[in-house]
Motif scaffolding. Structure first.
Motif, PDB file in Angstrom:
ATOM      1  N   GLN A 241      17.835 -33.554 -26.994  1.00 42.08           N
ATOM      2  CA  GLN A 241      16.617 -34.351 -26.854  1.00 42.08           C
ATOM      3  C   GLN A 241      15.398 -33.448 -26.677  1.00 42.08           C
ATOM      4  O   GLN A 241      14.344 -33.692 -27.270  1.00 42.08           O
TER       5      GLN A 241
ATOM      6  N   GLY B 253      14.640 -31.988 -30.131  1.00 39.63           N
ATOM      7  CA  GLY B 253      14.041 -32.990 -31.006  1.00 39.63           C
ATOM      8  C   GLY B 253      12.595 -33.269 -30.640  1.00 39.63           C
ATOM      9  O   GLY B 253      11.711 -33.360 -31.499  1.00 39.63           O
TER      10      GLY B 253
ATOM     11  N   GLU C 140      10.394 -30.393 -31.722  1.00 36.68           N
ATOM     12  CA  GLU C 140      10.117 -30.385 -33.167  1.00 36.68           C
ATOM     13  C   GLU C 140       8.990 -31.347 -33.526  1.00 36.68           C
ATOM     14  O   GLU C 140       8.117 -31.029 -34.337  1.00 36.68           O
ATOM     15  N   VAL C 141       9.003 -32.528 -32.941  1.00 30.66           N
ATOM     16  CA  VAL C 141       7.950 -33.505 -33.228  1.00 30.66           C
ATOM     17  C   VAL C 141       6.607 -32.999 -32.694  1.00 30.66           C
ATOM     18  O   VAL C 141       5.581 -33.096 -33.377  1.00 30.66           O
TER      19      VAL C 141
ATOM     20  N   ALA D  46      14.379 -36.998 -34.911  1.00 31.18           N
ATOM     21  CA  ALA D  46      14.206 -36.847 -33.463  1.00 31.18           C
ATOM     22  C   ALA D  46      14.427 -38.169 -32.749  1.00 31.18           C
ATOM     23  O   ALA D  46      15.037 -38.220 -31.675  1.00 31.18           O
TER      24      ALA D  46
END
Length: 115
Positions: free
Chosen positions: A69, A72, A75-76, A109
């Protein structure tokens, strides 16, 4: 620490970390005449501040988020920071295919956060 702060602090730290990371990785593109060694050393110096925020974000964030988590989320956040950086600092607008690719990463994500 309140549950809201516990959940929000890693996000804020990741946001700050990614601002430094983006400048370390891509900021030198405006200074292509600068010697590569100078650019590398400057990038390392900037990256120190990235790590100074990233490490506590992951350490404290692991109390409420799983490692996938956190990754993810990172990355966003990276894509959002990069999109702003690319258009405002580098003057390179993003095209439909860039947005589509970013959207697919955001969906990935989102899937990581599903139980």
């Amino acid at each position: 620490m309140s549950p809201l702060v516990e959940r929000a602090l890693p996000v804020v730290l990741l946001l700050g970390s990614n601002v430094f990371m983006t400048f370390a990785w891509y900021g030198h593109l405006k200074y292509k005449a600068s010697p590569l060694l100078v650019v590398i050393l400057a990038s390392w110096g900037i990256a120190f501040f990235e790590y100074a925020l990233q490490v506590p974000a992951n350490r404290w964030g692991s109390a409420v988020y799983s490692a996938p988590q956190l990754k993810g989320m990172q990355e966003v956040i990276t894509l959002v920071v990069f999109a702003v950086f690319s258009t405002s600092y580098l003057g390179q607008s993003l095209k439909w295919n860039h947005w589509a690719g970013f959207a697919l990463i955001a969906v990935a994500a989102w899937l990581i956060f599903m139980d």
